[in-house]
Each structure stands twice: as structure tokens, then as C-alpha cells.
Design a protein around this motif. Structure first.
Motif, PDB file in Angstrom:
ATOM      1  N   CYS A  70       0.838  -1.210   0.000  1.00  0.00           N
ATOM      2  CA  CYS A  70       0.000   0.000   0.000  1.00  0.00           C
ATOM      3  C   CYS A  70       0.869   1.255   0.000  1.00  0.00           C
ATOM      4  CB  CYS A  70      -0.931   0.006   1.202  1.00  0.00           C
ATOM      5  SG  CYS A  70      -2.246  -1.238   1.163  1.00  0.00           S
ATOM      6  N   VAL A  71       1.948   1.231   0.777  1.00  0.00           N
ATOM      7  CA  VAL A  71       2.871   2.368   0.815  1.00  0.00           C
ATOM      8  C   VAL A  71       3.398   2.676  -0.574  1.00  0.00           C
ATOM      9  CG1 VAL A  71       5.189   3.061   1.553  1.00  0.00           C
ATOM     10  CG2 VAL A  71       3.571   2.160   3.229  1.00  0.00           C
ATOM     11  N   PHE A  72       3.849   1.655  -1.291  1.00  0.00           N
ATOM     12  CA  PHE A  72       4.440   1.897  -2.602  1.00  0.00           C
ATOM     13  C   PHE A  72       3.392   2.239  -3.651  1.00  0.00           C
ATOM     14  CE2 PHE A  72       7.932  -0.406  -0.544  1.00  0.00           C
ATOM     15  CZ  PHE A  72       8.944   0.527  -0.779  1.00  0.00           C
ATOM     16  N   CYS A  73       2.169   1.759  -3.496  1.00  0.00           N
ATOM     17  CA  CYS A  73       1.103   2.198  -4.396  1.00  0.00           C
ATOM     18  C   CYS A  73       0.851   3.693  -4.239  1.00  0.00           C
ATOM     19  CB  CYS A  73      -0.178   1.415  -4.114  1.00  0.00           C
ATOM     20  SG  CYS A  73      -0.151  -0.287  -4.714  1.00  0.00           S
ATOM     21  N   ILE A  74       0.913   4.192  -3.008  1.00  0.00           N
ATOM     22  CA  ILE A  74       0.752   5.627  -2.774  1.00  0.00           C
ATOM     23  C   ILE A  74       1.906   6.401  -3.404  1.00  0.00           C
ATOM     24  CG2 ILE A  74       0.743   7.414  -0.979  1.00  0.00           C
ATOM     25  CD1 ILE A  74      -0.753   5.380   0.813  1.00  0.00           C
ATOM     26  N   LEU A  75       3.123   5.934  -3.218  1.00  0.00           N
ATOM     27  CA  LEU A  75       4.278   6.622  -3.793  1.00  0.00           C
ATOM     28  C   LEU A  75       4.251   6.597  -5.320  1.00  0.00           C
ATOM     29  CD1 LEU A  75       7.158   5.382  -1.452  1.00  0.00           C
ATOM     30  CD2 LEU A  75       6.093   7.642  -1.457  1.00  0.00           C
ATOM     31  N   PHE A  76       3.783   5.492  -5.906  1.00  0.00           N
ATOM     32  CA  PHE A  76       3.784   5.333  -7.361  1.00  0.00           C
ATOM     33  C   PHE A  76       2.488   5.801  -8.020  1.00  0.00           C
ATOM     34  CE2 PHE A  76       6.726   1.398  -6.730  1.00  0.00           C
ATOM     35  CZ  PHE A  76       7.819   2.241  -6.556  1.00  0.00           C
ATOM     36  N   HIS A  77       1.542   6.329  -7.225  1.00  0.00           N
ATOM     37  CA  HIS A  77       0.244   6.775  -7.762  1.00  0.00           C
ATOM     38  C   HIS A  77      -0.458   5.634  -8.503  1.00  0.00           C
ATOM     39  CE1 HIS A  77       1.238  11.383  -7.778  1.00  0.00           C
ATOM     40  NE2 HIS A  77       1.380  10.819  -6.590  1.00  0.00           N
ATOM     41  N   LYS A  78      -0.555   4.509  -7.850  1.00  0.00           N
ATOM     42  CA  LYS A  78      -1.108   3.317  -8.482  1.00  0.00           C
ATOM     43  C   LYS A  78      -2.479   2.994  -7.894  1.00  0.00           C
ATOM     44  CE  LYS A  78       0.912   1.960 -11.021  1.00  0.00           C
ATOM     45  NZ  LYS A  78       0.919   2.244 -12.471  1.00  0.00           N
ATOM     46  N   PRO A  79      -3.524   2.902  -8.727  1.00  0.00           N
ATOM     47  CA  PRO A  79      -4.840   2.506  -8.201  1.00  0.00           C
ATOM     48  C   PRO A  79      -4.740   1.155  -7.495  1.00  0.00           C
ATOM     49  CG  PRO A  79      -5.026   3.269 -10.470  1.00  0.00           C
ATOM     50  CD  PRO A  79      -3.560   3.137 -10.183  1.00  0.00           C
ATOM     51  N   PHE A  80      -5.212   1.088  -6.259  1.00  0.00           N
ATOM     52  CA  PHE A  80      -5.047  -0.135  -5.477  1.00  0.00           C
ATOM     53  C   PHE A  80      -6.264  -0.375  -4.597  1.00  0.00           C
ATOM     54  CE2 PHE A  80      -3.871   3.154  -2.535  1.00  0.00           C
ATOM     55  CZ  PHE A  80      -4.157   2.666  -1.276  1.00  0.00           C
ATOM     56  N   ALA A  81      -6.350  -1.606  -4.120  1.00  0.00           N
ATOM     57  CA  ALA A  81      -7.366  -1.974  -3.136  1.00  0.00           C
ATOM     58  C   ALA A  81      -6.681  -2.771  -2.047  1.00  0.00           C
ATOM     59  CB  ALA A  81      -8.480  -2.793  -3.787  1.00  0.00           C
ATOM     60  N   ALA A  82      -7.048  -2.488  -0.803  1.00  0.00           N
ATOM     61  CA  ALA A  82      -6.437  -3.165   0.352  1.00  0.00           C
ATOM     62  C   ALA A  82      -7.390  -4.213   0.883  1.00  0.00           C
ATOM     63  CB  ALA A  82      -6.105  -2.141   1.440  1.00  0.00           C
ATOM     64  N   TYR A  83      -6.921  -5.447   0.847  1.00  0.00           N
ATOM     65  CA  TYR A  83      -7.682  -6.584   1.369  1.00  0.00           C
ATOM     66  C   TYR A  83      -7.208  -6.845   2.799  1.00  0.00           C
ATOM     67  CZ  TYR A  83      -9.406 -11.429   1.651  1.00  0.00           C
ATOM     68  OH  TYR A  83     -10.039 -12.583   2.015  1.00  0.00           O
ATOM     69  N   ILE A  84      -8.117  -6.774   3.755  1.00  0.00           N
ATOM     70  CA  ILE A  84      -7.735  -6.876   5.153  1.00  0.00           C
ATOM     71  C   ILE A  84      -7.569  -8.334   5.563  1.00  0.00           C
ATOM     72  CG2 ILE A  84      -8.387  -6.404   7.536  1.00  0.00           C
ATOM     73  CD1 ILE A  84      -7.529  -3.944   5.952  1.00  0.00           C
ATOM     74  N   ASN A  85      -6.369  -8.674   5.964  1.00  0.00           N
ATOM     75  CA  ASN A  85      -6.055  -9.997   6.497  1.00  0.00           C
ATOM     76  C   ASN A  85      -6.030  -9.867   8.017  1.00  0.00           C
ATOM     77  OD1 ASN A  85      -4.825 -12.381   7.373  1.00  0.00           O
ATOM     78  ND2 ASN A  85      -3.543 -12.530   5.539  1.00  0.00           N
ATOM     79  N   ARG A  86      -7.132 -10.186   8.656  1.00  0.00           N
ATOM     80  CA  ARG A  86      -7.274  -9.900  10.084  1.00  0.00           C
ATOM     81  C   ARG A  86      -6.334 -10.721  10.947  1.00  0.00           C
ATOM     82  NH1 ARG A  86     -11.088  -6.325  10.337  1.00  0.00           N
ATOM     83  NH2 ARG A  86     -12.741  -6.292   8.771  1.00  0.00           N
ATOM     84  N   SER A  87      -5.911 -11.869  10.464  1.00  0.00           N
ATOM     85  CA  SER A  87      -4.981 -12.676  11.250  1.00  0.00           C
ATOM     86  C   SER A  87      -3.619 -11.995  11.362  1.00  0.00           C
ATOM     87  CB  SER A  87      -4.816 -14.054  10.612  1.00  0.00           C
ATOM     88  OG  SER A  87      -4.182 -13.959   9.351  1.00  0.00           O
ATOM     89  N   ARG A  88      -3.299 -11.083  10.446  1.00  0.00           N
ATOM     90  CA  ARG A  88      -2.024 -10.384  10.477  1.00  0.00           C
ATOM     91  C   ARG A  88      -2.159  -8.997  11.086  1.00  0.00           C
ATOM     92  NH1 ARG A  88       0.068  -9.038   5.878  1.00  0.00           N
ATOM     93  NH2 ARG A  88       2.209  -9.243   6.597  1.00  0.00           N
ATOM     94  N   GLY A  89      -3.393  -8.556  11.350  1.00  0.00           N
ATOM     95  CA  GLY A  89      -3.608  -7.257  11.967  1.00  0.00           C
ATOM     96  C   GLY A  89      -4.043  -6.222  10.947  1.00  0.00           C
ATOM     97  N   SER A  90      -5.116  -5.510  11.243  1.00  0.00           N
ATOM     98  CA  SER A  90      -5.653  -4.510  10.321  1.00  0.00           C
ATOM     99  C   SER A  90      -5.344  -3.082  10.728  1.00  0.00           C
ATOM    100  CB  SER A  90      -7.170  -4.679  10.202  1.00  0.00           C
ATOM    101  OG  SER A  90      -7.799  -4.499  11.471  1.00  0.00           O
ATOM    102  N   ALA A  91      -4.894  -2.868  11.971  1.00  0.00           N
ATOM    103  CA  ALA A  91      -4.664  -1.499  12.459  1.00  0.00           C
ATOM    104  C   ALA A  91      -3.619  -0.783  11.618  1.00  0.00           C
ATOM    105  CB  ALA A  91      -4.230  -1.532  13.926  1.00  0.00           C
ATOM    106  N   ARG A  92      -2.621  -1.517  11.144  1.00  0.00           N
ATOM    107  CA  ARG A  92      -1.541  -0.894  10.375  1.00  0.00           C
ATOM    108  C   ARG A  92      -2.072  -0.267   9.089  1.00  0.00           C
ATOM    109  NH1 ARG A  92       1.955  -5.004   8.472  1.00  0.00           N
ATOM    110  NH2 ARG A  92       0.082  -6.287   8.367  1.00  0.00           N
ATOM    111  N   ILE A  93      -2.873  -1.023   8.347  1.00  0.00           N
ATOM    112  CA  ILE A  93      -3.370  -0.517   7.071  1.00  0.00           C
ATOM    113  C   ILE A  93      -4.405   0.578   7.290  1.00  0.00           C
ATOM    114  CG2 ILE A  93      -4.696  -1.157   5.018  1.00  0.00           C
ATOM    115  CD1 ILE A  93      -3.221  -3.798   4.990  1.00  0.00           C
ATOM    116  N   HIS A  94      -5.275   0.408   8.289  1.00  0.00           N
ATOM    117  CA  HIS A  94      -6.265   1.452   8.589  1.00  0.00           C
ATOM    118  C   HIS A  94      -5.566   2.771   8.931  1.00  0.00           C
ATOM    119  CE1 HIS A  94     -10.227  -0.433   8.403  1.00  0.00           C
ATOM    120  NE2 HIS A  94      -9.683  -1.542   8.878  1.00  0.00           N
TER     121      HIS A  94
END
Length: 452
Positions: free
Chosen positions: A295-319
Motif C-alpha cells: 500500500c505504501v508503494f502504491c501511494i508513492l507510485f500513484h497506483k490505483p489499489f485496493a487493500a484486502y484486510i487480512n485480520r490474522s495479520r492485523g488490520s490497524a496498520r493498514i487502517h
């Protein structure tokens, strides 16, 4: 300054390697000598839990026969010594200290001194016991009582809930009190520091990967390695039954699905290199991922993206990441069924304005600690005039390197004054720029903190 960086053991994780590379690169550009503490984990025998995971994934793949071998290879191939990522680590993340595996090795590192002027822990999930194991070394327990200067940069707890025991919270809170500066990667971590560790000084900063620009990363690309017109899927875990959703979307848009993970590539027996992975994100038409750093690099590269939340790995970081850029709508709240939102445009100009401001604030945090406490720190006054705040010299002035005062000789009082200077510098700079939210980085940086 000679600086020691402590992060999680570097292995096959693209984001973990690149955040370390970014922080080291930024500090090196400022003229500092940066060493990586060669933190490692001892190899363990295959566990029953690992074998159960192999079996479960194999069963999940039974209805997708072509993928079962890729899944097995993904789990069983564990030798990364000759992978492209290991080559990147070897070439780009040196020099290193001697390898450290346990408390005795950390104690030896502290005893040797190595002439380090500052220790920095971060970024990545260094404060998450699930990945770090014993959290105490990541709070510099091996430096306790030494007087060594230490800060955290973008340290992450990884999860919205505290995963520490009561005893760990008390112990790590004591260690955190010895930090000169505390910064964290998630907004939720500011509250965790206060509530669980008794630290009300935590500052929310950017992940180190965002301290560099897209152009900085383009120099790492592997030429000709990434096709365009792709739906780039960088997913750690997605159920086999959901793959037809990705394929249907790609077919409607005349795209090819490219799937990759942090594990060895089944076709080649080795992992794609850093340059190939970055180029794949950069050249894709769309990206779907459950990775924070993707997600970080999609923001830097201006790339249309979608974030799929993997709750077993934690969602607070992406939110937390997407919230600060106004991109929470890019989260697939109902799973892959919402994948059509990839066609919704993103206001990249607004995102870049926020990035400039947040980058300036993050630079300011580091700058406030990348000089002896006796150095002058300039901050804009409320009326826009430059004011000067000096940390008064304490005992031992002139005993530091190059004749400068060594903050370790001054004691905590002088270092606390330096920290207070930073705490007020950023808000003042925003006012002097005439805005609280969208000041260009060049103006905000010159008004915030300047080392003389």
C-alpha cells in the motif's frame, strides 16, 4: 554521527527490507555513518504447527490442482541464501555489526561500544511480540544504565490491541522512559504508549519507506522485468475460491493476473528480486494487496489499489496508513466482492500534499535527535519570525566528538529540553506557513527544525 539501527531480522519480506534500506539511505544522505545491528533468529526444527499448515493449504488447493504444487513449494522451500533479496541485503544494507542471536550477544554488543553516538529502533513491527519474540531487546534493554542515546523511529505494535503481558508492559515501560525520543508508525500506537507503557511523548510519523521518493525507488527497478496491463496481486493469504473473482475482473479489463508473495516463486525456485517486485507494482494497471508496504508503494507510485484486510495479520496498520491520506475507501470492507472499486479514481494531488506535510514532520523528528543536544535548533515563532532555542550546556561541555558537547555527559534534563523544542516546532511551523494541513515540504521544513 555513528548510528546503529535495530529492526526485525531481515529475510524474505520485501517491506521489511525496504523500510530498513530507506531509513539507512535517508540517514546516510544527511552525512551519518549508519550500521545495521545484525539481528538474527536461530533456525528451529520443523514444528507440528508448520506441518498442519502445509496440510491445510494443500487441502484448500485440491479444487485448484494447478496451484497445489505452488502452495507446497511456497511452504517447503525455506533456503533464501541465494535469493535476489539476500543479494540486495548483502549489497545495500552494510555495514553490519557482528551477528546477535540472544541476550548474551546483545550484552557483548553493548560492552564493545563500537563508538555509536545514537541507537535507533524501528521501523516495522519491532514492538509486536508475535514477531519480535522477547520484546525487551527492541526497547534497548541491553543499553540500560549505559547512558547511550536511543530513540525509536516509526516503531510499530502491529495490532490495535496490546499483546503484552502485564509484566512485559511494566518492564518495557521502564525501558521506554530511558528513550530520548519516541515515534511510532500507527496513530493507535500513540495511545498504546500512553495507556500501557506510561509514555505520553510518542509522536506519529511516516514509515521510513515514505521518507524517500518514487524516483529514489525507480533506480532499483530491474529493467524489462515487469509487464504492463496487469492486475498485480500481492496477497499473503486468500482462499482459493476467491481467485475466480480476480480472474473475472482481469478478463473484463483485458488484464493479466500476476500473483506473488514473500515466498519463493514456484516456476523459478527463487523469489523475485526487490527490483522486480517494485517494478511489478509500478507498471501494473491495478494492485490488490493485503500488505502494508505494498500500500505504501502504491501511494508513492500513484497506483490505483485496493487493500484486502487480512485480520490474522492485523488490520490497524493498514487502517492507520490509509486514514492519514484520506484513502480509507480503498479498503475492501466486504472482501473481494468490492473489487470493482479499483475503477474509482484517486485524487493524487491531495494525497501528495498530505505526503509532503507528513514527510516534513517526520524529517523534523529525526533532525531534532540527529545532533548533539548543545546544537542550535531553530523554530518559527507564532508570528513567522525565526526563533532560536538552545539546549543549555551541562557538565562536560566540549567532551564530545569534534569538540562538541556529548549529550550523554549532559544528562536527561538537556535532552528533555531538546525534545520539548521539537514538540512545539511543528505546530509553530504550520502556523508560520499559514496552514495546518497542506504546507509544501520546502516551506515547512525550513520553518520547523534547522540544524546549524
Amino acid at each position: 554521527m555513528k548510528i546503529a539501527l535495530l529492526t526485525l531480522p531481515l529475510n524474505s519480506n520485501y517491506g521489511g527490507v525496504l523500510q530498513a534500506f530507506a531509513l539507512k539511505s535517508h540517514l546516510t544522505r544527511l552525512g551519518h555513518e549508519v550500521w545495521l545491528i545484525d539481528n538474527r533468529k536461530r533456525l528451529k526444527p520443523v514444528s507440528n504447527a508448520f506441518l498442519k499448515t502445509v496440510l491445510r493449504r494443500a487441502v484448500e488447493s485440491l479444487f485448484h490442482p494447478k496451484e497445489i504444487f505452488a502452495e507446497m513449494n511456497t511452504l517447503l522451500t525455506q533456503d533464501y541464501k541465494k535469493s535476489e533479496i539476500e543479494k540486495f541485503i548483502y549489497r545495500r544494507l552494510t555495514p553490519k555489526t557482528q551477528p546477535v542471536f540472544d541476550a548474551a550477544d546483545y550484552a557483548e554488543l553493548a560492552a564493545s561500544g563500537n563508538g555509536f553516538d545514537l541507537y535507533i529502533v524501528g521501523s516495522d513491527q519491532v514492538w509486536r511480540p508475535r514477531y519480535a519474540g522477547d520484546p525487551e531487546p527492541y526497547f534497548f534493554s541491553f543499553l540500560e544504565g549505559s547512558g547511550a542515546r536511543r530513540i525509536s523511529y516509526a516503531a510499530s505494535f502491529g495490532a490495535g490491541d496490546c499483546e503484552y503481558t502485564r509484566e512485559q508492559r511494566m518492564r518495557c515501560g521502564e525501558l521506554l522512559a530511558g528513550f530520548e525520543g519516541v515515534s511510532v508508525r500507527e496513530d493507535t500506537a500513540v495511545g498504546q504508549c500512553r495507556e500501557y507503557f506510561g509514555c505520553d511523548r510518542a509522536v506519529h510519523v511516516l514509515d521510513p519507506a515514505m521518507l524517500l521518493t518514487a524516483d529514489d525507488y525507480r533506480t532499483l527497478f530491474t529493467a524489462g522485468s515487469a509487464p504492463s496491463d496487469t492486475l498485480y496481486c500481492y496477497l499473503f493469504r486468500v482462499k482459493p475460491g476467491a481467485r475466480h473473482i480476480l480472474q473475472d475482473f482481469a478478463e473484463r479489463h483485458n488484464l493479466r493476473v500476476v500473483r506473488t508473495t514473500d515466498r519463493p516463486n514456484a516456476a523459478r525456485g527463487k523469489m523475485p528480486g526487490i527490483g522486480e517486485w517494485l517494478a511489478g507494482l509500478h507498471e501494473a494497471r491495478y494492485v490488490i494487496t493485503d500488505s502494508f508496504h505494498a500500500c505504501v508503494f502504491c501511494i508513492l507510485f500513484h497506483k490505483p489499489f485496493a487493500a484486502y484486510i487480512n485480520r490474522s495479520r492485523g488490520s490497524a496498520r493498514i487502517h492507520s496508513l490509509l486514514k492519514q491520506f484520506g484513502l480509507e475507501s480503498r479498503i475492501l470492507s466486504s472482501g473481494l466482492q468490492d473489487i470493482s472499486m479499483l475503477d474509482t479514481p484517486i485524487d493524487w494531488e491531495a494525497v501528495d500534499r498530505i505526503l509532503e506535510r507528513r514527510r516534513a514532520e517526520s524529517y523534523a523528528f529525526l533532525d531534532a535527535h540527529l545532533c548533539p543536544a548543545s546544537d542550535t535548533v531553530t523554530a518559527a515563532e507564532p508570528d513567522g519570525r525565526g526563533g532560536t532555542a538552545k539546549a543549555p550546556a551541562g557538565p562536560g561541555q566540549g567532551s564530545g566528538r569534534n569538540g562538541q558537547t556529548d549529550p550523554r555527559d549532559q544528562g536527561p534534563a538537556a535532552r528533555n529540553r531538546l525534545k520539548e523544542t521539537y514538540r512545539h516546532a511543528v505546530p509553530r511551523a504550520r502556523r508560520s506557513c499559514g496552514t495546518d494541513r497542506q504546507a509544501p515540504a520546502s516551506r515547512l521544513m525550513s520553518a520547523t527544525v534547522a540544524r546549524t
